[in-house]
Design a protein around this motif. Structure first.
Motif, PDB file in Angstrom:
ATOM      1  N   VAL A 124       0.653  -1.457  -0.080  1.00 51.78           N
ATOM      2  CA  VAL A 124       0.406   0.236   0.003  1.00 51.78           C
ATOM      3  C   VAL A 124       0.573   1.783   0.185  1.00 51.78           C
ATOM      4  O   VAL A 124       1.936   1.530   0.717  1.00 51.78           O
ATOM      5  CB  VAL A 124      -0.657  -0.173   1.194  1.00 51.78           C
ATOM      6  CG1 VAL A 124      -2.063  -1.224   0.848  1.00 51.78           C
ATOM      7  CG2 VAL A 124      -0.226  -0.090   2.763  1.00 51.78           C
ATOM      8  N   GLU A 125       0.200   2.566  -0.660  1.00 57.57           N
ATOM      9  CA  GLU A 125       0.782   3.080  -0.907  1.00 57.57           C
ATOM     10  C   GLU A 125       0.037   4.839  -0.170  1.00 57.57           C
ATOM     11  O   GLU A 125      -1.307   4.198   0.028  1.00 57.57           O
ATOM     12  CB  GLU A 125       1.897   4.130  -2.410  1.00 57.57           C
ATOM     13  CG  GLU A 125       2.293   2.815  -2.582  1.00 57.57           C
ATOM     14  CD  GLU A 125       3.949   3.144  -1.865  1.00 57.57           C
ATOM     15  OE1 GLU A 125       4.401   4.281  -1.559  1.00 57.57           O
ATOM     16  OE2 GLU A 125       4.912   1.761  -1.564  1.00 57.57           O
ATOM     17  N   PRO A 126       0.117   5.605  -0.194  1.00 59.75           N
ATOM     18  CA  PRO A 126      -0.320   7.291   0.268  1.00 59.75           C
ATOM     19  C   PRO A 126      -1.000   7.539  -0.765  1.00 59.75           C
ATOM     20  O   PRO A 126      -0.278   7.582  -2.088  1.00 59.75           O
ATOM     21  CB  PRO A 126       0.559   8.004   1.351  1.00 59.75           C
ATOM     22  CG  PRO A 126       1.916   6.945   1.406  1.00 59.75           C
ATOM     23  CD  PRO A 126       1.728   6.447   0.329  1.00 59.75           C
ATOM     24  N   LYS A 127      -2.889   7.826  -0.135  1.00 57.70           N
ATOM     25  CA  LYS A 127      -3.641   8.397  -2.062  1.00 57.70           C
ATOM     26  C   LYS A 127      -3.394   9.223  -2.095  1.00 57.70           C
ATOM     27  O   LYS A 127      -3.186   9.985  -0.954  1.00 57.70           O
ATOM     28  CB  LYS A 127      -4.657   7.979  -0.723  1.00 57.70           C
ATOM     29  CG  LYS A 127      -6.224   8.927  -2.235  1.00 57.70           C
ATOM     30  CD  LYS A 127      -7.280   8.830  -1.608  1.00 57.70           C
ATOM     31  CE  LYS A 127      -8.002   9.757  -2.181  1.00 57.70           C
ATOM     32  NZ  LYS A 127      -7.945  11.507  -1.807  1.00 57.70           N
ATOM     33  N   PRO A 128      -2.699   9.832  -3.543  1.00 54.86           N
ATOM     34  CA  PRO A 128      -2.342  10.886  -3.673  1.00 54.86           C
ATOM     35  C   PRO A 128      -3.654  12.207  -3.052  1.00 54.86           C
ATOM     36  O   PRO A 128      -4.932  11.558  -3.423  1.00 54.86           O
ATOM     37  CB  PRO A 128      -2.358  11.437  -5.225  1.00 54.86           C
ATOM     38  CG  PRO A 128      -2.057   9.329  -5.615  1.00 54.86           C
ATOM     39  CD  PRO A 128      -2.842   8.399  -4.482  1.00 54.86           C
ATOM     40  N   THR A 129      -2.966  13.091  -2.171  1.00 50.55           N
ATOM     41  CA  THR A 129      -4.356  14.633  -2.076  1.00 50.55           C
ATOM     42  C   THR A 129      -5.188  14.823  -2.808  1.00 50.55           C
ATOM     43  O   THR A 129      -5.869  15.012  -2.941  1.00 50.55           O
ATOM     44  CB  THR A 129      -3.163  15.565  -0.978  1.00 50.55           C
ATOM     45  OG1 THR A 129      -2.095  15.438  -1.726  1.00 50.55           O
ATOM     46  CG2 THR A 129      -2.857  14.689   0.427  1.00 50.55           C
ATOM     47  N   HIS A 130      -4.230  14.779  -4.058  1.00 53.80           N
ATOM     48  CA  HIS A 130      -5.274  15.604  -5.115  1.00 53.80           C
ATOM     49  C   HIS A 130      -5.977  14.420  -5.971  1.00 53.80           C
ATOM     50  O   HIS A 130      -7.031  15.168  -6.822  1.00 53.80           O
ATOM     51  CB  HIS A 130      -4.660  16.183  -6.336  1.00 53.80           C
ATOM     52  CG  HIS A 130      -3.425  14.992  -7.380  1.00 53.80           C
ATOM     53  ND1 HIS A 130      -2.732  14.397  -6.898  1.00 53.80           N
ATOM     54  CD2 HIS A 130      -3.455  14.903  -8.748  1.00 53.80           C
ATOM     55  CE1 HIS A 130      -2.028  14.225  -7.928  1.00 53.80           C
ATOM     56  NE2 HIS A 130      -2.694  14.012  -8.640  1.00 53.80           N
ATOM     57  N   LEU A 131      -6.176  13.877  -5.763  1.00 51.21           N
ATOM     58  CA  LEU A 131      -7.014  12.800  -5.942  1.00 51.21           C
ATOM     59  C   LEU A 131      -8.436  11.944  -5.483  1.00 51.21           C
ATOM     60  O   LEU A 131      -7.867  12.044  -4.217  1.00 51.21           O
ATOM     61  CB  LEU A 131      -6.401  11.120  -6.992  1.00 51.21           C
ATOM     62  CG  LEU A 131      -5.468  11.053  -7.600  1.00 51.21           C
ATOM     63  CD1 LEU A 131      -4.687  10.030  -7.777  1.00 51.21           C
ATOM     64  CD2 LEU A 131      -5.427  12.112  -8.849  1.00 51.21           C
ATOM     65  N   ASN A 132     -10.067  11.855  -5.884  1.00 54.05           N
ATOM     66  CA  ASN A 132     -11.015  11.454  -4.684  1.00 54.05           C
ATOM     67  C   ASN A 132     -10.606  10.081  -5.346  1.00 54.05           C
ATOM     68  O   ASN A 132      -9.709   9.725  -5.762  1.00 54.05           O
ATOM     69  CB  ASN A 132     -11.852  12.166  -5.937  1.00 54.05           C
ATOM     70  CG  ASN A 132     -12.247  11.749  -7.110  1.00 54.05           C
ATOM     71  OD1 ASN A 132     -11.943  10.794  -7.486  1.00 54.05           O
ATOM     72  ND2 ASN A 132     -12.997  12.937  -7.741  1.00 54.05           N
ATOM     73  N   TRP A 133     -11.492   9.515  -4.189  1.00 56.77           N
ATOM     74  CA  TRP A 133     -11.857   8.116  -4.185  1.00 56.77           C
ATOM     75  C   TRP A 133     -12.051   7.293  -5.484  1.00 56.77           C
ATOM     76  O   TRP A 133     -10.977   6.293  -6.114  1.00 56.77           O
ATOM     77  CB  TRP A 133     -12.716   7.904  -3.593  1.00 56.77           C
ATOM     78  CG  TRP A 133     -12.175   8.512  -2.258  1.00 56.77           C
ATOM     79  CD1 TRP A 133     -13.084   8.940  -1.081  1.00 56.77           C
ATOM     80  CD2 TRP A 133     -11.135   7.259  -0.392  1.00 56.77           C
ATOM     81  NE1 TRP A 133     -12.622   8.579  -0.001  1.00 56.77           N
ATOM     82  CE2 TRP A 133     -11.238   7.515   0.340  1.00 56.77           C
ATOM     83  CE3 TRP A 133     -10.198   6.549  -1.344  1.00 56.77           C
ATOM     84  CZ2 TRP A 133     -10.522   7.204   0.280  1.00 56.77           C
ATOM     85  CZ3 TRP A 133      -9.187   5.836  -0.332  1.00 56.77           C
ATOM     86  CH2 TRP A 133      -9.386   6.964   0.703  1.00 56.77           C
ATOM     87  N   ALA A 134     -12.269   8.232  -6.638  1.00 54.89           N
ATOM     88  CA  ALA A 134     -12.962   7.321  -7.662  1.00 54.89           C
ATOM     89  C   ALA A 134     -11.453   7.024  -8.509  1.00 54.89           C
ATOM     90  O   ALA A 134     -10.755   6.290  -9.529  1.00 54.89           O
ATOM     91  CB  ALA A 134     -13.848   7.785  -8.309  1.00 54.89           C
ATOM     92  N   GLU A 135     -11.316   8.508  -8.619  1.00 53.06           N
ATOM     93  CA  GLU A 135      -9.545   8.804  -9.417  1.00 53.06           C
ATOM     94  C   GLU A 135      -8.181   7.188  -8.540  1.00 53.06           C
ATOM     95  O   GLU A 135      -7.830   7.060  -9.588  1.00 53.06           O
ATOM     96  CB  GLU A 135      -9.308  10.173  -9.182  1.00 53.06           C
ATOM     97  CG  GLU A 135     -10.044  10.534 -10.881  1.00 53.06           C
ATOM     98  CD  GLU A 135      -9.940  12.217 -10.142  1.00 53.06           C
ATOM     99  OE1 GLU A 135     -10.362  13.046 -11.000  1.00 53.06           O
ATOM    100  OE2 GLU A 135      -9.275  12.561  -8.739  1.00 53.06           O
ATOM    101  N   ALA A 136      -8.714   6.923  -7.476  1.00 57.39           N
ATOM    102  CA  ALA A 136      -7.717   6.853  -7.259  1.00 57.39           C
ATOM    103  C   ALA A 136      -7.825   5.520  -7.204  1.00 57.39           C
ATOM    104  O   ALA A 136      -6.702   4.910  -6.937  1.00 57.39           O
ATOM    105  CB  ALA A 136      -7.899   6.968  -5.005  1.00 57.39           C
ATOM    106  N   GLY A 137      -8.863   4.357  -6.941  1.00 53.71           N
ATOM    107  CA  GLY A 137      -9.019   3.632  -7.196  1.00 53.71           C
ATOM    108  C   GLY A 137      -8.695   2.894  -8.695  1.00 53.71           C
ATOM    109  O   GLY A 137      -8.065   1.934  -9.053  1.00 53.71           O
ATOM    110  N   VAL A 138      -8.618   4.144  -9.363  1.00 54.19           N
ATOM    111  CA  VAL A 138      -8.446   3.256 -10.736  1.00 54.19           C
ATOM    112  C   VAL A 138      -6.858   3.474 -11.062  1.00 54.19           C
ATOM    113  O   VAL A 138      -6.559   3.461 -12.498  1.00 54.19           O
ATOM    114  CB  VAL A 138      -9.771   3.630 -12.050  1.00 54.19           C
ATOM    115  CG1 VAL A 138     -10.737   3.669 -11.668  1.00 54.19           C
ATOM    116  CG2 VAL A 138      -8.785   5.278 -12.490  1.00 54.19           C
ATOM    117  N   LEU A 139      -5.940   4.293  -9.827  1.00 57.10           N
ATOM    118  CA  LEU A 139      -4.511   4.818 -10.939  1.00 57.10           C
ATOM    119  C   LEU A 139      -3.835   3.927 -11.344  1.00 57.10           C
ATOM    120  O   LEU A 139      -2.985   2.925 -12.210  1.00 57.10           O
ATOM    121  CB  LEU A 139      -4.398   5.073  -9.562  1.00 57.10           C
ATOM    122  CG  LEU A 139      -2.931   6.208  -9.900  1.00 57.10           C
ATOM    123  CD1 LEU A 139      -2.764   7.227 -11.423  1.00 57.10           C
ATOM    124  CD2 LEU A 139      -2.204   7.070  -9.441  1.00 57.10           C
ATOM    125  N   SER A 140      -3.910   2.791  -9.970  1.00 57.71           N
ATOM    126  CA  SER A 140      -2.462   1.860 -10.044  1.00 57.71           C
ATOM    127  C   SER A 140      -1.671   1.216 -10.858  1.00 57.71           C
ATOM    128  O   SER A 140      -0.283   1.395 -11.837  1.00 57.71           O
ATOM    129  CB  SER A 140      -1.908   1.170  -8.845  1.00 57.71           C
ATOM    130  OG  SER A 140      -2.185   1.536  -7.434  1.00 57.71           O
TER     131      SER A 140
END
Length: 331
Positions: A124-140
């Motif tokens: 796990v890595e810290p969630k980027p602060t500029h992303l909302n949950w929908a954006e963070a979930g599709v990122l990696s």
């Protein structure tokens, strides 16, 4: 907990949204209450790889959520931390190729299309602060694949010309954004006029119909770098568009694995052909810093609830999306 689970037979027929046993974190592990998850082509492939007699598993490689359980000897995170999942298992440092034992979350291990997941703490890595949950979930997975293909393997530089055949996938939309962020010129191709227009809005300099003569459309201009993910349907045209001494990086083959290569033309042209696959934890962290520095966000195509998984999978299989398809799991 509720999850998208594959049992048997192979394919969508063996997939269901159902109850699945929840686990507790052991030493070195954490439990993440998932807020969102992202769909990748790998999630379609594993439905045919999961063999008869193998235990049921939860599909999914990408996700983001909140730590709600911590096992012994975990020091990097605590309950309440907002995190994203690193889907790469066993690849820690940047290297020419993945180490032996490298695998990806979501088969054979249980994945992210669930209300929660137990995973090693270093995944796990810290969630980027500029992303909302929908954006963070599709990122990696897609953004890491894009980062390694463009920077580690492709070695893109400011002012270079990059060609991206088959724009529309999550990886290619990330590569488009990354390349423009560092000052590269970008040309995309697609059979879809709508996708070409979306790419231009996202920053592409040129958008060409896949069926067109690419050389003619670019007035004879050759490119420094091609990032190929289509395969047999476009590879010959892609290589023909590269300037002598230029590079092709390939990370996929959605339109066929086998190509014909004029080897004499290849070595006279001094071309470079490089393979690329996802990336290491080190590169993931570099990518996270990069998107924060440039305020880059995933292009979200459509978001579904987990129980709507059939619609989501069908949209991806039909290549209707532009950007990332996600799942909203909890508030």
């Amino acid at each position: 907990m509720k999850a998208i689970v594959h049992t048997s037979p192979k394919g969508m027929e063996g997939t269901a949204f159902q109850e699945f046993e929840s686990a507790e974190p052991k030493a070195g592990e954490v439990k993440v209450q998932l807020k969102s998850a992202g769909l990748n082509h790998r999630d379609l492939f594993v439905l045919t790889r999961h063999g008869d007699g193998e235990p049921p598993f939860v599909i999914g490689s990408d996700g983001a959520g909140v730590i709600n359980g911590v096992g012994a000897d975990v020091n990097n995170v605590k309950v309440g931390d907002e995190v994203i999942i690193n889907p790469g298992l066993g690849w820690h440092s940047k290297s020419p190729a993945p180490p032996k034992g490298f695998d990806i979350l979501g088969y054979p291990s249980n994945g992210t299309f669930a209300e929660e997941i137990v995973i090693t703490a270093n995944s796990v890595e810290p969630k980027p602060t500029h992303l909302n949950w929908a954006e963070a979930g599709v990122l990696s997975l897609a953004a890491l694949t894009a980062y390694r293909a463009l920077f580690t393997r492709g070695q893109v530089q400011e002012g270079q010309h990059v060609l991206l055949p088959g724009v529309g996938s999550g990886v290619i939309t990330f590569i488009l954004q990354f390349a423009k962020a560092v000052g590269a010129k970008v040309t995309v191709t697609s059979r879809s006029e709508a996708k070409r227009q979306q790419a231009l809005k996202l920053g592409a300099d040129h958008a060409i119909g896949s069926e067109k003569d690419w050389n003619e459309a670019l007035d004879g201009e050759k490119v420094d770098l091609v990032i190929e993910s289509v395969g047999a349907a476009t590879f010959e045209k892609s290589l023909d568009q590269v300037k002598k001494g230029g590079t092709v990086v390939t990370f996929g083959a959605s339109a066929g694995d086998e190509i014909k290569l004029d080897i004499r033309n290849f070595f006279y042209g001094q071309y470079n052909l490089l393979g690329s696959t996802m990336g290491s934890r080190e590169e993931l962290r570099e990518m996270l810093q990069f998107i924060e520095n440039y305020n880059i966000k995933p292009v979200l195509d459509k978001t579904y609830r987990l129980e709507e998984y059939e619609d989501a999978f069908n949209r991806l299989e039909a290549a209707e999306q532009f950007g990332k398809i996600g799942f909203a799991i909890s508030e």
